[in-house]
Scaffold this active site. Structure first.
Site, mmCIF file in Angstrom:
data_model
loop_
_atom_site.group_PDB
_atom_site.id
_atom_site.type_symbol
_atom_site.label_atom_id
_atom_site.label_comp_id
_atom_site.label_asym_id
_atom_site.label_seq_id
_atom_site.Cartn_x
_atom_site.Cartn_y
_atom_site.Cartn_z
ATOM 1 N N LYS A 6 -0.538 4.807 4.620
ATOM 2 C CA LYS A 6 -1.485 3.890 5.265
ATOM 3 C C LYS A 6 -1.078 3.640 6.707
ATOM 4 C CE LYS A 6 -3.833 -0.557 4.666
ATOM 5 N NZ LYS A 6 -5.169 0.030 4.873
ATOM 6 N N HIS B 193 0.830 -1.198 0.000
ATOM 7 C CA HIS B 193 0.000 0.000 0.000
ATOM 8 C C HIS B 193 0.868 1.254 0.000
ATOM 9 C CE1 HIS B 193 -3.269 -2.762 1.177
ATOM 10 N NE2 HIS B 193 -4.061 -1.850 0.656
#
Length: 239
Positions: A137, A133
């Site tokens: 995040k 990600h």
């Protein structure tokens, strides 16, 4: 459908507002910018069918309380919930319909199904999950990686999650390794690797943009229309 969007000024909230247009009857965001209410109290009671939350997992209590107060369904699009927060979701689902999943993508639902089938076909194989990600995040492993692990555990009940590796940690027979990478602006990549010793099967899903999550949340909201109180997930939507 009439919807209240929580986290309306965030990236996902703005996508949702764009998709739903005039169906949005209330917007809440902690920054209170662009004429958006800072709190549900400031918003006040509105006639809505669903509250869609893409703010932060810590807001789930207030989101559910508001949804119950206006007799609306709730779509929880946040991840990283504590056990206490998950219990709040379960408790609320006894009063209203609640849609809760680690990922709003139908593609991920298909990936979980394929993972179950593949792991069942190779009961002795080593299984590892990798998720990638963007560097902003907060939670790790991702909610989607945990969904994949739960899918494995459905056909391999003895499976144990091993998040990250450090030091002396020889792989055990029942463990499923979960590795998290945080790189640049990556929207989301999830892979499950199944190694039999003689062959490797890799299943992969990549999110090209966040639009699929917004579309999935809208599908979930429409799915809840007319449903009885209960806890619903992506498999219910896929069916």
């Amino acid at each position: 459908m009439k919807a209240v969007i929580c986290g309306a000024n965030g990236a996902m909230g703005q996508l949702l507002c764009g998709l739903l247009g005039s169906e949005v009857v209330g917007r809440v965001s902690i920054d209170g910018e662009n004429g958006v209410a800072k709190t549900f109290a400031e918003l006040g009671n509105v006639a809505a069918d669903v509250v869609i939350d893409f703010s932060h997992h810590t807001a789930v209590e207030s989101v559910l309380a508001y949804a119950k107060s206006i007799s609306a369904a709730a779509v929880i699009g946040t991840t990283g919930h504590t056990q206490a927060e998950k219990q709040l979701i379960l408790d609320a689902s006894r009063e209203i319909p609640v849609f809760f999943t680690g990922n709003m993508s139908l593609g991920i639902a298909v990936l979980c199904r394929l993972a179950r089938q593949a792991v069942a076909a190779f009961p002795d194989a080593d299984v590892e999950i990798v998720e990638i990600h963007h560097n902003r995040k907060v939670d790790a492993p991702s909610g989607t990686a945990l969904m994949l692990f739960d899918a494995v555990k459905q056909v391999r009940p003895q499976a144990v999650a091993h998040c990250g590796r450090s030091g002396e940690c020889k792989r055990t027979k029942d463990e499923v390794g979960i590795s998290s990478l945080r790189l640049g602006s990556t929207v989301g990549v999830h892979e499950i690797h199944i190694h039999t010793g003689a062959q490797v099967l890799t299943l992969r899903h990549e999110a090209v943009n966040r639009g699929m999550f917004a579309e999935g949340a809208v599908d979930a909201a429409r799915f809840l229309a007319g449903r009885a109180p209960g806890l619903y997930g992506i498999d219910d939507l896929l069916r």
